[in-house]
Every structure is written in structure tokens, then in C-alpha cells.
Design an enzyme around this catalytic site. Structure first.
Site, PDB file in Angstrom:
ATOM      1  N   GLU A  27      -5.826  -8.543  -0.485  1.00 45.47           N
ATOM      2  CA  GLU A  27      -6.453  -8.341   0.824  1.00 45.47           C
ATOM      3  C   GLU A  27      -7.906  -7.980   0.612  1.00 45.47           C
ATOM      4  OE1 GLU A  27      -4.744  -5.642   3.684  1.00 45.47           O
ATOM      5  OE2 GLU A  27      -2.710  -6.144   3.048  1.00 45.47           O
TER       6      GLU A  27
ATOM      7  N   GLU B 240       0.793  -1.244   0.000  1.00 44.97           N
ATOM      8  CA  GLU B 240       0.000   0.000   0.000  1.00 44.97           C
ATOM      9  C   GLU B 240       0.825   1.295   0.000  1.00 44.97           C
ATOM     10  OE1 GLU B 240      -2.631  -0.588   3.345  1.00 44.97           O
ATOM     11  OE2 GLU B 240      -4.017  -1.763   2.134  1.00 44.97           O
TER      12      GLU B 240
HETATM   13  C1  BG6 Z   1      -4.503  -3.104   5.011  1.00 42.45           C
HETATM   14  C2  BG6 Z   1      -3.120  -3.439   5.529  1.00 42.45           C
HETATM   15  O1  BG6 Z   1      -4.585  -1.766   4.766  1.00 42.45           O
HETATM   16  O2  BG6 Z   1      -5.557  -3.264   5.887  1.00 42.45           O
HETATM   17  C3  BG6 Z   1      -3.086  -4.483   6.629  1.00 42.45           C
HETATM   18  O3  BG6 Z   1      -2.278  -3.838   4.476  1.00 42.45           O
HETATM   19  C4  BG6 Z   1      -4.207  -4.200   7.603  1.00 42.45           C
HETATM   20  O4  BG6 Z   1      -1.826  -4.469   7.214  1.00 42.45           O
HETATM   21  C5  BG6 Z   1      -5.531  -4.307   6.852  1.00 42.45           C
HETATM   22  O5  BG6 Z   1      -4.193  -5.031   8.705  1.00 42.45           O
HETATM   23  C6  BG6 Z   1      -6.767  -4.158   7.719  1.00 42.45           C
HETATM   24  O6  BG6 Z   1      -6.694  -2.982   8.455  1.00 42.45           O
HETATM   25  P1  BG6 Z   1      -6.737  -2.942  10.036  1.00 42.45           P
HETATM   26  O7  BG6 Z   1      -6.221  -1.623  10.356  1.00 42.45           O
HETATM   27  O8  BG6 Z   1      -8.146  -3.144  10.390  1.00 42.45           O
HETATM   28  O9  BG6 Z   1      -5.865  -4.034  10.511  1.00 42.45           O
END
Ligand code: BG6
Length: 488
Positions: free
Chosen positions: A383, A190
């Protein structure tokens, strides 16, 4: 209704990141990373979407370093570093054929002297061999929000061009040592998040009221782009079959209303926060709207001719992105052709999570179309998932996370529609996350994303026992049926 299935050789599985699940922060000579200095705040307001969850300012960092009572959840994670054998077996049981994870830079190179930590290399080889044994393919990210603390303290991270050399030094070790384990690589996680946090996104500190904040952020982003491009070059030199990608957080947005001014606000905001990043990594050049934006905002980019050629000649082989939600952009005012934009607004047509993240599966289909037809490079969704504060029901010995099944079903069917009806070339999908781990933004263990439950609380207390949630059982059915289960 047609029941579409996954394309041939589709990479379907789960994701995680070293700093969020490995733990073992003081094992095998690892040094600390920026994540290891993030502290858990038990009084956080989960629905406060205006709070910058990812940033640690110069002032805050110095306070944290002198705080010996703070809770540092990333230091223990879920101890995957020592539990990987059991965890890979469970990954197999939930139907994972591909695992996207990251390597910890501060494990491989613990100090700025560049000396390689052979203990870490040996240990990662054991982990990757275990993936192989379980027939799980790997997608490896070189840096997922865990810049070594030495890079921050001695160089001020990617604000300094020397970080490019340091990153390549590290990349060379990793790409060579782990060459036999995968051809699918990602440079940075990201990159577009650097605009929101210098600390998390690019490993450097800015004072709270720094007048040159924007200029610093864009220069760090530029240095990351150059490092990423040189990494593409290096990966090909090491193995011509390597596929090198870079990752962005998908910023899917819509205009607040049908007022053309809201559409203009949406266009301008998505150019700057979203498309610009893909333009550089996939097309190899700064779009004119960005150069104009720099002039208008008096931002001077330290950009050499050599670097311009590096970016142009080393674009990514495939495009990876995370997708969680969408937001709205609104025109706040429009005076003398100058538009003031209000971003991040919630959409009344969508439900949202406890942390205020709008749930928008159709947005995924739209985003995949926009992205693919701009660049025509293969896409991989690395993701996608939902964070929920949930508890294992020990009486019934179950965690019936029906909401996660619904979330995944809606997103995966939209992904299949994008592939099969709209013609998008998407080669893989890895859910965030395979297994519960520490949330990057809120630093909570209790913001859980996994198909597999881990018995630990926000303070790292618990048995650490792993158990498969109902979503994990369902995910396995989806994998075994090659996607057919999604249409039931
Ligand atoms: C993404 C990241 O933006 O979101 C992860 O690459 C992150 O590292 C994921 O864990 C979910 O976000 P969060 O802040 O709820 O863990």
C-alpha cells in the site's frame, strides 16, 4: 543520473480491501463485519490528527446498533462484487499486473458454527478467474480490518484465544479453495494498528475508561501473532510453494531535533510501535525491550511455552507493509531516567495532505533499508498512495490528478534507488488504490486514492460509473516502460 528500472518479474499493480470496495453486504448470504457497523460523519474535521479515527468503543458500538438513521458506507462500497469484470478490464488498462486484495471472512463463514458459504466460494472463484483471464497475479489477504460481527459479539474478537482457532478454520477453507489462484498470501492487515484500535485492528470492544486497556491490546496482538504463525504453518502444509506474509503499517519516524533526548524518544517509540511487530513476525520472538516494557507497565501477557515455539518456528516468508507518511517524536520530559514521549508530530520540511498526513518519499527509501537489512527477507510494498478530495471534470471529461502522479513518481523513484543503489530486495509494489473506494479511517468516499475514478458520493449516491484518471494513464506508461517513464 542512472535511470533504474524494475527488477525482473517485479509485481507491479494496485491494491484494495474487501470491506472497502465489495459492497453487496446482504448478497450471497454474507453476514456483517465490524466495517459494516462504521458510520459516516458529515461533520468530521479532516485535519484533526489527534482524533482516533479507527476506534469504536464499547459504548459507541451499542449506540450504533440502535441507530437506524446512520449512514454505513462500507455496506455498499463501490459494488466491486458485481462489477468485477469491468473493473479488471480497467485494471489492465492502467497497467496493473498484480492485484492485492482481501477475502471477506464474514462472506466465507457467515456464522460462528463454521459452516462454509459455498455461494461465496463460487463467487470468489469467478472473480479470481477473471483476474487470471486478464493476466493479473493476485496477492490475497485473509483479514483486512473486517472481522465478522459474530466473532466480536460471541467471542470479543482476538481478545479471546478461541479467535485463533476460528481464524485457522477460515484460513484452511480459503487456502485450500483458492490454492490454484496464487502463492502470495498475507495473514492480517497492519497488525500494529491494533494498538490504536481494538475494534478495527482486532475485532473486539473496550470500554472508554478501561483500566486494563494496554494489557488487553497487547494480549489481542499476541493472539494475532500466534494465529499468523499457525497460518504460515498451515499454508506450507497445503502447498509447499506458498509464500505467507504478514503486514504492518510502516511507522517511519525521525527525532524532532538533534537533541539526543529526541533521538532517545524516537528510538523508544519506534521500538514499541514499529520494530517490535517485525521482530515477532520475522524473527519469531519478543525482543527484550518489549518484555521490559511489559514489566514496567504491569502488562501480563497470556503467553504459553507452546505459543513461544509456534512463533519461533513459523516466521513469515516475505515482509509486506503499507507506507504513507512519516512523523516526528519528541522528548516531552526526562525525569529519573524516565522519558515521556510526544509522538505523531508534523515535520516542517514536508508538505502534508488535507488529512494531515506528511508526504515523505525519501522516508520510504530509508524505511526499506532499515527493514531489509534487519531481517533480510524479500519486501513487498502493498500500500502506498495519496488520498485527495477530487472531482471529475465533466466539461473536459478528465481528472487531471497531477499531485498523485508527483506523489507516485517520487515514491517509486525512491523505491528504485533503495533496490538498485542500496541493494534492498523488493519484489513488488501495489498502489493504494487501484480504484476509488471508501476510506478506512474517515469513512468518506470523497477521500479518493484511486487510479480509476468512481462516480459515487459519501452517501453512496451517483451513477457508479468508472473513468480512468490521468494518473491511471501515466501508471500504464510506467508499467509498459518497466519503470523508465519515472525518470522523464
Ligand atoms: C491502510 C489500510 O492503513 O491505509 C487501508 O490498510 C486504508 O485499509 C489505507 O484504507 C488508507 O487509509 P484511509 O484511512 O485514508 O483509508
Amino acid at each position: 543520473m542512472k535511470k533504474y528500472t524494475f527488477p525482473k518479474n517485479f509485481m507491479f499493480g494496485g491494491a484494495a480491501a474487501s470491506s472497502q470496495y465489495e459492497g453487496a453486504y446482504d448478497q450471497d448470504k454474507k453476514s456483517l463485519s465490524v466495517a459494516d457497523y462504521k458510520i459516516y460523519n458529515p461533520n468530521l474535521n479532516r485535519s484533526d490528527t489527534n482524533h482516533n479515527w479507527l476506534e469504536v468503543s464499547y459504548e459507541e458500538y451499542n449506540d450504533i446498533k440502535n441507530n437506524n438513521k446512520a449512514v454505513f458506507p462500507f455496506r455498499w462500497g463501490i459494488d466491486f462484487y458485481n462489477n468485477y469484470e469491468e473493473d479488471f478490464k480497467l485494471f489492465k488498462q492502467v497497467g496493473i499486473n498484480t492485484f492485492r486484495t482481501s477475502i471477506s471472512w464474514s462472506r466465507i463463514i457467515p456464522k460462528s458454527d463454521g459452516v462454509v458459504n459455498t455461494k461465496a466460494i463460487t463467487h470468489y472463484k469467478k472473480i479470481f478467474d477473471c483476474a487470471k483471464k486478464n493476466n493479473i497475479k493476485l496477492v490475497l489477504t485473509l483479514c483486512h480490518y473486517d472481522y465478522p460481527i459474530w466473532l466480536l459479539e460471541e467471542y470479543n474478537g482476538f481478545l479471546n484465544k478461541e479467535a485463533i482457532n476460528k481464524f485457522l478454520e477460515y484460513a484452511k477453507v480459503v487456502l485450500t479453495e483458492f490454492d490454484e489462484y496464487t502463492n502470495y498470501w498475507i495473514g492480517f492487515n497492519e497488525i500494529n494498528l491494533t494498538l490504536h484500535s481494538s475494534y478495527t485492528g482486532a475485532g473486539f470492544l473496550i470500554k472508554k475508561n478501561d483500566d486494563n486497556r494496554l494489557e488487553k491490546l497487547y494480549n489481542a496482538v499476541h493472539n494475532q501473532f500466534v494465529a499468523q504463525a499457525l497460518c504460515v504453518k498451515l499454508a506450507k502444509e497445503i502447498n509447499k510453494n506458498n509464500m505467507m506474509g504478514s503486514m504492518n503499517a510502516a511507522a517511519q519516524t525521525y527525532p524532532y531535533s538533534s537533541n539526543p533526548l529526541d533521538s532517545l524518544a524516537n528510538l523508544k517509540s519506534s521500538q514499541i510501535n514499529n520494530w517490535f511487530f517485525y521482530e515477532v513476525i520475522a524473527n519469531g520472538q519478543y525482543p527484550q525491550y518489549m518484555l521490559n516494557y511489559f514489566i514496567k507497565n504491569n502488562i501480563k501477557l497470556q503467553n504459553t511455552n507452546d505459543e513461544i515455539n509456534i512463533l519461533k518456528n513459523n516466521t513469515v516468508d516475505y515482509i509486506t507493509f503499507s507506507y504513507y507518511s512519516s512523523t516526528l517524536n519528541k522528548c516531552k520530559s526526562y525525569t529519573n531516567n524516565d522519558i515521556l514521549i510526544e509522538s505523531g508530530l508534523s515535520n516542517p520540511h514536508l508538505n502534508s495532505t488535507e488529512w494531515g498526513w506528511n508526504i515523505d518519499p525519501i522516508g520510504l527509501r530509508i524505511f526499506m533499508n532499515e527493514l531489509y537489512y534487519r531481517y533480510k527477507k524479500p519486501l513487498m510494498i502493498v500500500e502506498n498512495g495519496i488520498g485527495v478530495d477530487e472531482k471529475w471534470d465533466y466539461n473536459k471529461n478528465i481528472l487531471n490528478d497531477i499531485y498523485r502522479i508527483e506523489y507516485l513518481k517520487d515514491h517509486l523513484t525512491n523505491m528504485l534507488l533503495a533496490i538498485n543503489e542500496d541493494g534492498v530486495n523488493c519484489i513488488g509494489y501495489t498502489i493504494w488504490t487501484a480504484i476509488d473506494l471508501i476510506s478506512m479511517s474517515s469513512k468518506e468516499m470523497s477521500k479518493r486514492y484511486g487510479l480509476i475514478y468512481v462516480d459515487l458520493n459519501d452517501y453512496g449516491i451517483g451513477s457508479g460509473e468508472r473513468k480512468i484518471k490521468e494518473s491511471g494513464k501515466w501508471f500504464k506508461k510506467v508499467a509498459d516502460s518497466n519503470g523508465e517513464e519515472l525518470w522523464k
